[in-house]
Write a protein that holds these residues in place. Structure first.
Motif, PDB file in Angstrom:
ATOM      1  N   LEU A 107       0.812  -1.217   0.000  1.00 42.09           N
ATOM      2  CA  LEU A 107       0.000   0.000   0.000  1.00 42.09           C
ATOM      3  C   LEU A 107       0.845   1.266   0.000  1.00 42.09           C
ATOM      4  O   LEU A 107       0.488   2.244  -0.665  1.00 42.09           O
ATOM      5  CB  LEU A 107      -0.946  -0.007   1.200  1.00 42.09           C
ATOM      6  CG  LEU A 107      -1.886   1.199   1.326  1.00 42.09           C
ATOM      7  CD1 LEU A 107      -2.776   1.314   0.091  1.00 42.09           C
ATOM      8  CD2 LEU A 107      -2.750   1.071   2.587  1.00 42.09           C
ATOM      9  N   ALA A 108       1.941   1.272   0.732  1.00 45.26           N
ATOM     10  CA  ALA A 108       2.751   2.487   0.848  1.00 45.26           C
ATOM     11  C   ALA A 108       3.191   3.042  -0.508  1.00 45.26           C
ATOM     12  O   ALA A 108       3.052   4.253  -0.750  1.00 45.26           O
ATOM     13  CB  ALA A 108       3.957   2.235   1.756  1.00 45.26           C
ATOM     14  N   PRO A 109       3.706   2.211  -1.420  1.00 47.13           N
ATOM     15  CA  PRO A 109       4.062   2.769  -2.747  1.00 47.13           C
ATOM     16  C   PRO A 109       2.854   3.305  -3.503  1.00 47.13           C
ATOM     17  O   PRO A 109       2.961   4.313  -4.216  1.00 47.13           O
ATOM     18  CB  PRO A 109       4.675   1.571  -3.479  1.00 47.13           C
ATOM     19  CG  PRO A 109       5.109   0.639  -2.396  1.00 47.13           C
ATOM     20  CD  PRO A 109       4.103   0.806  -1.296  1.00 47.13           C
ATOM     21  N   LEU A 110       1.698   2.661  -3.352  1.00 46.25           N
ATOM     22  CA  LEU A 110       0.496   3.144  -4.019  1.00 46.25           C
ATOM     23  C   LEU A 110       0.035   4.474  -3.437  1.00 46.25           C
ATOM     24  O   LEU A 110      -0.441   5.351  -4.168  1.00 46.25           O
ATOM     25  CB  LEU A 110      -0.622   2.098  -3.910  1.00 46.25           C
ATOM     26  CG  LEU A 110      -0.390   0.793  -4.685  1.00 46.25           C
ATOM     27  CD1 LEU A 110      -1.515  -0.197  -4.395  1.00 46.25           C
ATOM     28  CD2 LEU A 110      -0.296   1.065  -6.181  1.00 46.25           C
ATOM     29  N   VAL A 111       0.161   4.622  -2.121  1.00 43.44           N
ATOM     30  CA  VAL A 111      -0.200   5.892  -1.486  1.00 43.44           C
ATOM     31  C   VAL A 111       0.675   7.017  -2.029  1.00 43.44           C
ATOM     32  O   VAL A 111       0.196   8.132  -2.287  1.00 43.44           O
ATOM     33  CB  VAL A 111      -0.076   5.780   0.044  1.00 43.44           C
ATOM     34  CG1 VAL A 111      -0.086   7.163   0.692  1.00 43.44           C
ATOM     35  CG2 VAL A 111      -1.216   4.939   0.609  1.00 43.44           C
ATOM     36  N   ALA A 112       1.959   6.736  -2.216  1.00 41.60           N
ATOM     37  CA  ALA A 112       2.857   7.749  -2.771  1.00 41.60           C
ATOM     38  C   ALA A 112       2.420   8.150  -4.183  1.00 41.60           C
ATOM     39  O   ALA A 112       2.414   9.338  -4.533  1.00 41.60           O
ATOM     40  CB  ALA A 112       4.289   7.220  -2.782  1.00 41.60           C
ATOM     41  N   GLN A 113       2.041   7.168  -5.001  1.00 38.34           N
ATOM     42  CA  GLN A 113       1.562   7.469  -6.346  1.00 38.34           C
ATOM     43  C   GLN A 113       0.267   8.280  -6.302  1.00 38.34           C
ATOM     44  O   GLN A 113       0.073   9.220  -7.083  1.00 38.34           O
ATOM     45  CB  GLN A 113       1.333   6.173  -7.119  1.00 38.34           C
ATOM     46  CG  GLN A 113       2.591   5.364  -7.382  1.00 38.34           C
ATOM     47  CD  GLN A 113       2.284   4.021  -8.029  1.00 38.34           C
ATOM     48  OE1 GLN A 113       1.284   3.866  -8.741  1.00 38.34           O
ATOM     49  NE2 GLN A 113       3.132   3.034  -7.786  1.00 38.34           N
ATOM     50  N   PHE A 114      -0.620   7.900  -5.368  1.00 38.76           N
ATOM     51  CA  PHE A 114      -1.892   8.610  -5.226  1.00 38.76           C
ATOM     52  C   PHE A 114      -1.658  10.065  -4.857  1.00 38.76           C
ATOM     53  O   PHE A 114      -2.316  10.971  -5.392  1.00 38.76           O
ATOM     54  CB  PHE A 114      -2.741   7.911  -4.161  1.00 38.76           C
ATOM     55  CG  PHE A 114      -4.035   8.604  -3.852  1.00 38.76           C
ATOM     56  CD1 PHE A 114      -5.122   8.508  -4.703  1.00 38.76           C
ATOM     57  CD2 PHE A 114      -4.169   9.358  -2.691  1.00 38.76           C
ATOM     58  CE1 PHE A 114      -6.320   9.144  -4.415  1.00 38.76           C
ATOM     59  CE2 PHE A 114      -5.366   9.990  -2.393  1.00 38.76           C
ATOM     60  CZ  PHE A 114      -6.441   9.891  -3.261  1.00 38.76           C
ATOM     61  N   MET A 115      -0.707  10.310  -3.958  1.00 40.11           N
ATOM     62  CA  MET A 115      -0.445  11.684  -3.510  1.00 40.11           C
ATOM     63  C   MET A 115       0.217  12.509  -4.611  1.00 40.11           C
ATOM     64  O   MET A 115       0.064  13.734  -4.642  1.00 40.11           O
ATOM     65  CB  MET A 115       0.411  11.652  -2.249  1.00 40.11           C
ATOM     66  CG  MET A 115      -0.289  11.002  -1.061  1.00 40.11           C
ATOM     67  SD  MET A 115       0.682  11.023   0.459  1.00 40.11           S
ATOM     68  CE  MET A 115       0.524  12.764   0.916  1.00 40.11           C
ATOM     69  N   GLN A 116       0.939  11.849  -5.502  1.00 42.57           N
ATOM     70  CA  GLN A 116       1.484  12.571  -6.645  1.00 42.57           C
ATOM     71  C   GLN A 116       0.365  13.010  -7.583  1.00 42.57           C
ATOM     72  O   GLN A 116       0.419  14.098  -8.164  1.00 42.57           O
ATOM     73  CB  GLN A 116       2.483  11.680  -7.397  1.00 42.57           C
ATOM     74  CG  GLN A 116       3.796  11.460  -6.656  1.00 42.57           C
ATOM     75  CD  GLN A 116       4.734  10.536  -7.406  1.00 42.57           C
ATOM     76  OE1 GLN A 116       4.296   9.641  -8.138  1.00 42.57           O
ATOM     77  NE2 GLN A 116       6.027  10.731  -7.238  1.00 42.57           N
ATOM     78  N   ARG A 117      -0.656  12.166  -7.721  1.00 44.31           N
ATOM     79  CA  ARG A 117      -1.782  12.494  -8.587  1.00 44.31           C
ATOM     80  C   ARG A 117      -2.680  13.555  -7.947  1.00 44.31           C
ATOM     81  O   ARG A 117      -3.239  14.406  -8.640  1.00 44.31           O
ATOM     82  CB  ARG A 117      -2.597  11.239  -8.897  1.00 44.31           C
ATOM     83  CG  ARG A 117      -3.756  11.483  -9.856  1.00 44.31           C
ATOM     84  CD  ARG A 117      -4.559  10.224 -10.135  1.00 44.31           C
ATOM     85  NE  ARG A 117      -3.776   9.171 -10.795  1.00 44.31           N
ATOM     86  CZ  ARG A 117      -4.288   8.019 -11.203  1.00 44.31           C
ATOM     87  NH1 ARG A 117      -5.594   7.768 -11.035  1.00 44.31           N
ATOM     88  NH2 ARG A 117      -3.528   7.114 -11.776  1.00 44.31           N
ATOM     89  N   GLU A 124      -2.982  10.096   6.313  1.00 46.08           N
ATOM     90  CA  GLU A 124      -2.495   9.528   7.576  1.00 46.08           C
ATOM     91  C   GLU A 124      -2.671   8.012   7.461  1.00 46.08           C
ATOM     92  O   GLU A 124      -3.786   7.501   7.483  1.00 46.08           O
ATOM     93  CB  GLU A 124      -3.284  10.057   8.777  1.00 46.08           C
ATOM     94  CG  GLU A 124      -2.815   9.455  10.104  1.00 46.08           C
ATOM     95  CD  GLU A 124      -3.604   9.948  11.305  1.00 46.08           C
ATOM     96  OE1 GLU A 124      -3.439   9.375  12.397  1.00 46.08           O
ATOM     97  OE2 GLU A 124      -4.398  10.892  11.152  1.00 46.08           O
ATOM     98  N   LEU A 125      -1.565   7.313   7.304  1.00 49.30           N
ATOM     99  CA  LEU A 125      -1.597   5.857   7.112  1.00 49.30           C
ATOM    100  C   LEU A 125      -1.180   5.174   8.407  1.00 49.30           C
ATOM    101  O   LEU A 125      -0.045   5.308   8.856  1.00 49.30           O
ATOM    102  CB  LEU A 125      -0.659   5.459   5.971  1.00 49.30           C
ATOM    103  CG  LEU A 125      -0.551   3.962   5.665  1.00 49.30           C
ATOM    104  CD1 LEU A 125      -1.915   3.369   5.338  1.00 49.30           C
ATOM    105  CD2 LEU A 125       0.429   3.721   4.519  1.00 49.30           C
ATOM    106  N   PHE A 283      -9.683   8.083  -3.799  1.00 51.82           N
ATOM    107  CA  PHE A 283      -8.814   7.009  -3.302  1.00 51.82           C
ATOM    108  C   PHE A 283      -9.383   5.636  -3.650  1.00 51.82           C
ATOM    109  O   PHE A 283      -8.647   4.747  -4.084  1.00 51.82           O
ATOM    110  CB  PHE A 283      -8.617   7.135  -1.799  1.00 51.82           C
ATOM    111  CG  PHE A 283      -7.680   6.097  -1.234  1.00 51.82           C
ATOM    112  CD1 PHE A 283      -6.319   6.193  -1.467  1.00 51.82           C
ATOM    113  CD2 PHE A 283      -8.167   5.028  -0.499  1.00 51.82           C
ATOM    114  CE1 PHE A 283      -5.440   5.228  -0.969  1.00 51.82           C
ATOM    115  CE2 PHE A 283      -7.304   4.064   0.000  1.00 51.82           C
ATOM    116  CZ  PHE A 283      -5.935   4.167  -0.237  1.00 51.82           C
ATOM    117  N   VAL A 284     -10.680   5.462  -3.462  1.00 54.96           N
ATOM    118  CA  VAL A 284     -11.302   4.180  -3.792  1.00 54.96           C
ATOM    119  C   VAL A 284     -11.135   3.886  -5.282  1.00 54.96           C
ATOM    120  O   VAL A 284     -10.771   2.770  -5.680  1.00 54.96           O
ATOM    121  CB  VAL A 284     -12.797   4.177  -3.399  1.00 54.96           C
ATOM    122  CG1 VAL A 284     -13.493   2.918  -3.930  1.00 54.96           C
ATOM    123  CG2 VAL A 284     -12.950   4.261  -1.883  1.00 54.96           C
TER     124      VAL A 284
END
Length: 297
Positions: A107-117, A124-125, A283-284
């Protein structure tokens, strides 16, 4: 005294069963939490909580007020969500809960990609292997592994399958031998996850038996078990996404492929009313786009 803040503090004290835990959750001092509760009780002229040195007890009047306070706080939250929905671009903060290994490794790498978008969204994870109560702990969404139980009122979206692999280092197998059936594992050193129990366990395919209960090393962190396996300490079973690079490099050897347990589903859960938030919708949608139910990770 801010009545809305006082309600929030009181609900947090009840949910967390103590002033100190509520203070930590709300990022307030213990003294400030006590002042809010004292001011609230003075305003309503009723004792809501009985306090001792070690615990609290909610009075009958406190429980009545607790139910009403939850409804009021939800109404305030809904009002802000409706205003936020008017914004074209998703913004604000999201609190996400996930199991430790799944959260840190996948999940952490995906969260980083999401925040770039979506640069205007703050994340807050929180990683924990205990099952969170989304409403009580103020989470917008949570990832859960395995069949859903007692998740009434939550919306669940399946995002992937959680595949496992049984493996060990070549050095361990050279010294201890290679198991050819699940029964052989009873004579090996096993590296197991602390969350495995009779209620949540992995059953061998073509066998029906659960992963053996005896162990040489137990941890609640998959990385600890991975490092032990790489060091030749024993045999482990961990998610494929955690070990696939080690398997490809020959540092670990897959074992008993015909007995590998069937995958568990992974769901993304959230409260229906929270889905009004554009940031949660984003996010979903991103998770469904990135991890499909047919994914073999």
């Amino acid at each position: 005294m801010n009545p809305i803040k006082a309600m929030e503090v009181f609900v947090a004290v009840v949910n967390h069963q103590g002033l100190s835990a509520a203070a930590s959750a709300l990022n307030l001092s213990n003294v400030m939490v006590g002042k809010y509760i004292a001011a609230l009780e003075a305003q309503v002229q009723t004792q809501l909580i009985q306090r001792t040195t070690r615990q609290i007890r909610v009075t009958e009047a406190g429980w009545l007020f607790y139910d009403s306070a939850q409804i009021a706080l939800q109404a305030v939250s809904d009002a802000y969500q409706q205003l936020e929905a008017l914004h074209a671009a998703p913004k604000g903060s999201l609190k996400i809960s996930a199991p430790m290994t799944l959260g840190s490794e996948l999940l952490a790498p995906l969260v980083a990609q999401f925040m770039q978008r979506y640069p205007d969204i703050q994340i807050e994870l929180q990683l924990s292997n205990h099952v969170v109560d989304l409403m009580a702990e103020g989470c917008d969404c949570a990832l859960r592994i395995g069949p859903l139980k007692d998740d009434y009122g939550l919306i669940a979206k399946k995002i992937m399958d959680y595949h496992m692999v049984i493996c060990a280092a070549p050095a361990y197998l050279a010294q201890q031998g290679t198991p050819t059936s699940p029964a052989d594992l009873l004579h090996h050193r096993l590296l197991v996850h602390a969350t495995w129990n009779p209620q949540f366990n992995w059953l061998f395919a073509n066998n029906g038996q659960a992963w053996p209960q005896q162990w040489h090393l137990k941890s609640n962190d998959g990385q600890v078990l991975r490092q032990a396996a790489l060091a030749g300490i024993g045999i482990t079973m961990q998610p494929t996404f955690l070990l696939q690079s080690d398997l490809a490099a020959g540092k670990l050897v897959a074992l008993l492929p015909e007995y590998t347990p069937s995958p568990h589903p992974v769901h993304l859960l959230y409260l229906p009313n929270r889905y009004k938030l554009p940031r949660l919708q984003a996010f979903v949608g991103f998770m469904l786009e990135s991890l499909h139910p047919t994914s073999g990770l």
